[in-house]
Design a protein around this motif. Structure first.
Motif, short mmCIF file in Angstrom:
data_model
loop_
_atom_site.label_atom_id
_atom_site.label_comp_id
_atom_site.label_asym_id
_atom_site.label_seq_id
_atom_site.Cartn_x
_atom_site.Cartn_y
_atom_site.Cartn_z
N LYS A 144 -5.40 6.46 -0.94
CA LYS A 144 -5.67 5.19 -0.23
C LYS A 144 -5.62 5.40 1.29
O LYS A 144 -6.42 4.84 2.04
N PHE A 145 -4.70 6.27 1.72
CA PHE A 145 -4.58 6.55 3.15
C PHE A 145 -5.85 7.22 3.69
O PHE A 145 -6.41 6.80 4.71
N VAL A 146 -6.34 8.26 2.98
CA VAL A 146 -7.54 8.97 3.43
C VAL A 146 -8.72 8.00 3.48
O VAL A 146 -9.48 7.96 4.46
N GLY A 147 -8.87 7.17 2.44
CA GLY A 147 -9.97 6.20 2.40
C GLY A 147 -9.90 5.24 3.58
O GLY A 147 -10.92 4.97 4.23
N ALA A 204 4.90 3.74 8.24
CA ALA A 204 5.85 2.63 8.38
C ALA A 204 5.85 1.81 7.09
O ALA A 204 6.91 1.45 6.55
N GLN A 205 4.64 1.54 6.55
CA GLN A 205 4.54 0.79 5.29
C GLN A 205 5.20 1.58 4.16
O GLN A 205 5.96 1.05 3.35
N LEU A 206 4.91 2.88 4.14
CA LEU A 206 5.41 3.73 3.06
C LEU A 206 6.94 3.76 3.04
O LEU A 206 7.56 3.70 1.98
N ARG A 216 10.80 14.58 -5.23
CA ARG A 216 11.64 13.38 -5.26
C ARG A 216 10.87 12.15 -5.73
O ARG A 216 11.41 11.28 -6.39
N LEU A 217 9.57 12.09 -5.35
CA LEU A 217 8.84 10.83 -5.61
C LEU A 217 7.85 10.90 -6.77
O LEU A 217 7.42 9.86 -7.26
N GLY A 218 7.38 12.10 -7.14
CA GLY A 218 6.46 12.20 -8.27
C GLY A 218 5.05 11.72 -7.95
O GLY A 218 4.62 11.66 -6.80
N LEU A 219 4.32 11.32 -9.00
CA LEU A 219 2.90 11.02 -8.91
C LEU A 219 2.47 9.85 -8.02
O LEU A 219 1.41 9.92 -7.40
N PRO A 220 3.25 8.77 -7.94
CA PRO A 220 2.77 7.62 -7.16
C PRO A 220 2.39 7.99 -5.73
O PRO A 220 1.52 7.37 -5.12
N MET A 221 3.00 9.07 -5.23
CA MET A 221 2.71 9.50 -3.87
C MET A 221 1.25 9.90 -3.69
O MET A 221 0.63 9.65 -2.66
N LEU A 222 0.64 10.51 -4.74
CA LEU A 222 -0.73 10.99 -4.61
C LEU A 222 -1.72 9.83 -4.49
O LEU A 222 -2.67 9.88 -3.72
N TRP A 223 -1.51 8.80 -5.24
CA TRP A 223 -2.37 7.63 -5.19
C TRP A 223 -2.32 7.01 -3.80
O TRP A 223 -3.32 6.62 -3.21
N PRO A 270 -2.41 0.51 2.73
CA PRO A 270 -2.39 1.68 1.83
C PRO A 270 -0.98 2.20 1.53
O PRO A 270 -0.79 2.91 0.53
N GLY A 271 0.00 1.88 2.36
CA GLY A 271 1.33 2.45 2.16
C GLY A 271 2.28 1.56 1.38
O GLY A 271 3.43 1.92 1.14
N ILE A 272 1.76 0.38 0.96
CA ILE A 272 2.64 -0.56 0.25
C ILE A 272 2.61 -0.28 -1.25
O ILE A 272 1.57 0.08 -1.79
N GLY A 273 3.73 -0.45 -1.91
CA GLY A 273 3.70 -0.40 -3.37
C GLY A 273 4.51 0.71 -4.01
O GLY A 273 4.61 0.80 -5.21
N LEU A 274 5.08 1.59 -3.16
CA LEU A 274 5.91 2.65 -3.73
C LEU A 274 7.24 2.06 -4.17
O LEU A 274 7.77 1.16 -3.51
N ASP A 275 7.79 2.58 -5.25
CA ASP A 275 9.07 2.10 -5.76
C ASP A 275 10.13 2.11 -4.65
O ASP A 275 10.47 3.17 -4.11
N PRO A 276 10.69 0.94 -4.31
CA PRO A 276 11.61 0.85 -3.17
C PRO A 276 12.84 1.75 -3.31
O PRO A 276 13.35 2.25 -2.30
N THR A 277 13.28 1.99 -4.54
CA THR A 277 14.47 2.83 -4.66
C THR A 277 14.17 4.29 -4.28
O THR A 277 14.98 4.97 -3.68
N LEU A 278 12.93 4.72 -4.64
CA LEU A 278 12.53 6.07 -4.26
C LEU A 278 12.44 6.19 -2.74
O LEU A 278 12.90 7.16 -2.14
#
Ligand code: ASP
Length: 449
Positions: free
Chosen positions: A242-245, A340-342, A231-238, A117-125
């Protein structure tokens, strides 16, 4: 357990305030990110206002972790090991806690590794976020750098317990506490008895402090969430959804699959009869988010509805309220791996095994109160170089998850008492209220919390 109030200072319940803090922080942070993301004043606001407020809360959590874990573990061992109080049941309880908690954490870790669930956030952010806190994280985790394999196991035994505590080496502190508890149990003198009484005092004070610190959580949640989403915007909410699920699915597997299997095979009780009988305690756990607050109901239900012999129920459920937390252990594993993934922190298999062990001991050391596992989680994160402020990401949704993991914690105590009661008496069955009736005295006597 009345020490920790589940309401804030005002009339509004604390979890409602936390939810408001979560929504306010998130909405304001996302709005700021979308509207004025590049404005220098936003950076100033985050750096000098919201970040320090969040840091203050995290520091307060860290502040109590060592005395809390030490006192809870010493008392747990003393209760298990007292020769006059069910030494044999103590060993069975200990084995039960270790076995079933290991299963729970394994489910959690496998789920996070599979769902990711923590994979996929923009690496630069993420890199930007890491940079903000890297100094602190590096400092805390410096003691563990370059450590691997056999060293990881050897490091469980501290050379110097004070140094271990000072450098945040939680597992070494736990080992020291366990040894201290065992010695205090074996050696019964006036001196050791006063030590145990004083340790109980330390534990009670820690619970009081957690109550005060948690009362600050709504503001900390708003501040931490604002800092992160600005700092991170909307992608964080998605990511959060996934984390709660993932956490709920893992808790569900343990509760609806593992518990019934254990009840069938070891407890020889129908899972349906168990869930029907255990319902009042499970509902109390859900509504209070506290194993300790649920303890009187848990004891009553175990004896009256599940037919567990009173002496077994009192021992297993009382100890279990602080020491047997399947849901908490599972949750700790899920949070640590998710963050850790995030944050892009790679964890090797030996490190994940280490996390498994930390989660088992961490759940024993966590207090059975709302949010009791948060200090332990913050400490484990720091140990692995994962920014502890990541905990702010999950705090806003923690109430719901806390309610669910407490149900699993309390359910685990009752399943354990049924199985151990069965092995002791051979008379536990789903319709044993009449049998148990003869032994029912005051099931609420002497709970420790
Ligand atoms: N609320 C949990 C309990 O009392 C502890 C935790 O996981 O925070 O069982």
């Amino acid at each position: 357990m009345s020490d920790i109030s589940v309401t804030g200072a005002g009339r509004m319940p604390l979890h409602t305030k936390m939810l408001i803090g979560f929504v306010v922080g998130t909405v304001a942070g996302i709005a700021a990110n979308l509207l004025v993301g590049d404005a220098p004043w936003l950076d100033t606001l985050v750096t000098y206002v919201t970040d320090p407020v969040g840091q203050l809360f995290l520091r307060l959590l860290f502040m109590i972790v060592v005395p809390l874990v030490f006192s809870a573990l010493v008392l747990g061992v003393v209760e298990i090991g007292d020769p006059a109080s069910l030494g044999r049941i103590g060993i069975k309880t200990l084995l039960w806690v270790l076995l079933v908690t290991s299963i729970a954490v394994t489910i959690g870790l496998v789920m996070v590794n599979v769902v990711r669930p923590g994979i996929g956030l923009d690496p630069t952010l993420v890199a930007g976020l890491m940079e903000q806190s890297s100094a602190r994280a590096t400092e805390i985790s410096a003691a563990r750098e370059g450590v691997s394999g056999l060293d990881v196991l050897l490091n469980i035994v501290p050379r110097n317990p004070v140094q271990a505590a000072a450098s945040g080496d939680l597992i070494a502190v736990m080992f020291f506490a366990l040894m201290f508890g065992i010695a205090a149990t074996v050696l019964r003198t006036d001196g050791t008895r006063s030590f145990v009484a004083a340790t109980q005092g330390v534990y009670d004070i820690c619970l009081k402090l957690i109550g005060w610190i948690i009362a600050l959580a709504p503001y900390a949640v708003a501040a931490l969430l604002f800092s992160i989403t600005a700092r991170l915007g909307l992608p964080m909410l998605w990511m959060l959804a996934k984390f709660v699920g993932t956490a709920l699915a893992a808790l569900g597997i343990h509760f609806f699959i593992v518990f019934p299997i254990l009840l069938w095979t070891l407890g020889r009780m129908s899972p349906l009869a168990f869930f029907r009988g255990a319902q009042p305690a499970l509902l109390t756990a859900f509504s209070t988010s506290s194993s300790s607050a649920s303890l009187p109901t848990t004891l009553k239900v175990a004896v009256d509805n599940l037919g567990v012999p009173r002496r077994v129920a009192r021992f297993v459920c009382t100890l279990g309220a602080t020491a047997n937390m399947n849901g908490t252990a599972l949750f700790e594993g899920v949070v640590v791996l998710f963050l850790a993934q995030l944050f892009g922190v790679d964890l090797s298999l030996p490190q994940q095994v280490m996390i498994l062990m930390l989660c088992i001991f961490g759940s024993i050391g966590a207090a059975g109160v709302p949010g009791g596992s948060l200090p332990v989680i913050a400490m484990i994160l720091a140990m692995f170089g994962i920014p502890p402020e990541g905990i702010g990401i999950i705090l806003g949704v923690d109430r719901l998850l806390d309610m669910c993991r407490t149900v699993v914690n309390v359910g685990g105590d009752m399943v354990g008492s049924v199985v151990i009661g069965r092995s002791e008496e051979g008379v536990v069955d789903s319709d044993a209220a009449s049998l148990a009736g003869s032994t029912v005295g005051d099931p609420l006597a002497t709970p420790r919390a």
